[in-house]
Design an enzyme around this catalytic site. Structure first.
Site, short mmCIF file in Angstrom:
data_model
loop_
_atom_site.label_atom_id
_atom_site.label_comp_id
_atom_site.label_asym_id
_atom_site.label_seq_id
_atom_site.Cartn_x
_atom_site.Cartn_y
_atom_site.Cartn_z
CE LYS A 85 -4.16 -1.70 2.39
NZ LYS A 85 -5.04 -1.48 3.56
CE LYS A 110 -9.73 -11.19 -4.00
NZ LYS A 110 -9.21 -11.28 -2.63
CE LYS A 166 -12.51 -2.34 -1.35
NZ LYS A 166 -12.76 -3.06 -0.13
P1 AMP Z 1 -12.06 -7.19 0.80
O1 AMP Z 1 -13.19 -6.58 0.04
O2 AMP Z 1 -10.89 -7.48 -0.06
O3 AMP Z 1 -11.74 -6.46 2.08
O4 AMP Z 1 -12.56 -8.64 1.24
C1 AMP Z 1 -13.38 -8.94 2.32
C2 AMP Z 1 -13.51 -10.45 2.38
O5 AMP Z 1 -14.27 -10.92 1.25
C3 AMP Z 1 -12.15 -11.17 2.31
O6 AMP Z 1 -11.76 -11.60 3.57
C4 AMP Z 1 -12.38 -12.36 1.37
O7 AMP Z 1 -12.54 -13.54 2.12
C5 AMP Z 1 -13.68 -12.07 0.66
N1 AMP Z 1 -13.48 -11.86 -0.78
C6 AMP Z 1 -13.12 -10.70 -1.39
N2 AMP Z 1 -13.10 -10.85 -2.73
C7 AMP Z 1 -13.46 -12.14 -2.99
C8 AMP Z 1 -13.65 -12.92 -4.18
N3 AMP Z 1 -13.47 -12.39 -5.40
N4 AMP Z 1 -14.02 -14.19 -4.05
C9 AMP Z 1 -14.22 -14.73 -2.82
N5 AMP Z 1 -14.06 -14.07 -1.67
C10 AMP Z 1 -13.68 -12.79 -1.73
#
Ligand code: AMP
Ligand code: TRP
Length: 334
Positions: free
Chosen positions: A114, A197, A200
């Site tokens: 970051k 993946k 957002k």
């Molecule tokens: P984040 O939005 O990266 O903070 O992710 C929050 C949680 O969502 C993480 O701990 C992951 O387990 C899950 N997550 C995020 N993106 C994915 C994805 N594309 N597929 C599955 N799980 C995801």
């Protein structure tokens, strides 16, 4: 019998969660509420380690809470709360800062990633100590389990190291938590770039399905998902990432094994697969979106639910903080 404690957290950094968050994390959090005394925290103090627009932060914090409740986090079973409502997080973070080595903190790869993006002068000291605040979030609740994505493994290791260090210097104070790495099988990919993946920060909004999307938007995005030209409905992550992603989403939503879905659709075209997947996604997300919007129309009720979560969190957190202060040799106020 008392249930073991569990804690997990998420940043209020977007207006909507996406399908990956839902299938990869949220459905599992909902399922874990019965076996655990669960604490789910929306980490607004972590969010401000990078610049935030105050209006958006306020709105996204409520929106995140609304989506979690709408998806089935039950305020009668679990404590859902906002980090800044529980002062002990910042207080314990200070104590843990004082037992963390500078070099130890410098080795955190998420900080390195970051801070490299923004340049050294654009990274705050808060971003540097982010993992230590995360350790405080966790250790206050004496959890045995911390369900997180693979990317959080290093922060969980640091949390365990700090807990063991504190215990050995000042006496048994913290439960040593364990990371429960969430199922990789639930990994959801971008609809436009099915080797990446779902995230957002997607380049093309058509690749990303949001929990708060309207049904027509969802259907349109799935119908324009990237596939391939061989016409076979078959799971093959390497050679057919687009079709495999659609099959994976369908299977995660319906609970049916991929092989059964393949058999049921053999001989059909991609149009049929996409229509069925779109229907399944809409059927799963539509009640969540509707309920989240209802909750957002009544912010006072939402704030009341968050206050209830904070009251319960404060009780547990205060108890741990008191023990920490006493073990450190800080005079207990009368
Ligand atoms: P984040 O939005 O990266 O903070 O992710 C929050 C949680 O969502 C993480 O701990 C992951 O387990 C899950 N997550 C995020 N993106 C994915 C994805 N594309 N597929 C599955 N799980 C995801
Ligand atoms: N760092 C986590 C993430 O980016 C969010 C988080 C903060 C967290 N505190 C936590 C996760 C405590 C689990 C437990 O996903």
């Amino acid at each position: 019998m008392t249930k073991p404690n569990l804690l997990s957290g998420m940043q209020p950094s977007a207006a909507s969660l996406h399908l990956g968050n839902y299938l990869g994390a949220l459905t599992q959090w909902v399922a874990m509420q019965d076996q655990f005394n669960a604490f789910y925290v929306i980490v607004d103090l972590h969010a401000i380690t990078v610049p935030q627009d105050p209006k958006l932060l306020l709105e996204n914090t409520r929106r995140t809470a609304a989506q979690y409740l709408a998806a089935g986090l039950d305020p009668d079973k679990s404590s859902l709360f906002v980090q800044s409502h529980v002062p002990a997080h910042a207080q314990l973070a200070w104590v843990l800062n004082c037992i963390t080595g500078f070099g130890e903190a410098s080795r955190m790869t998420q900080f390195k990633d970051k801070s490299q993006k923004g340049g050294a002068d654009n990274s705050s000291v808060g971003l540097f100590t982010y993992p230590i605040l995360q350790a405080a979030d966790i250790l206050l609740y004496q959890p045995t389990a911390v369900p997180v994505g693979e990317d959080q493994r290093q922060h969980l290791e640091l949390t365990r190291d700090l807990a063991m260090r504190f215990n050995s210097r000042y006496g048994e104070t913290f439960t040593i938590p364990k990371a429960e790495i969430l199922k990789e099988t639930a990994k959801i990919y971008d609809l436009q770039v099915p080797t990446a993946k779902m995230s957002k920060s997607a380049h093309d909004p058509k690749g990303l399905i949001n929990l708060m999307d309207e049904p027509a938007q969802i259907t349109k995005k799935i119908k324009s998902a990237v596939t391939d030209t061989d016409g076979d409905i078959r799971f093959d992550r390497e050679n057919k990432p687009g079709i495999s992603n659609l099959l994976g989403i369908y299977s995660a939503l319906t609970g049916e094994p991929v092989a059964k879905i393949e058999a049921g659709l053999s001989g059909s075209g991609y149009g049929t697969l996409k229509a069925e997947v779109a229907d399944a996604v809409v059927a799963a997300l539509e009640p969540i979106r509707t309920r989240a919007n209802e909750l957002l129309e009544d912010p006072a009720e939402l704030d009341r639910l968050l206050a209830k979560g904070a009251a319960s969190a404060n009780q547990t957190a205060e108890k741990t903080l008191k023990a920490v202060y006493a073990n450190l040799g800080l005079v207990t106020p009368v």
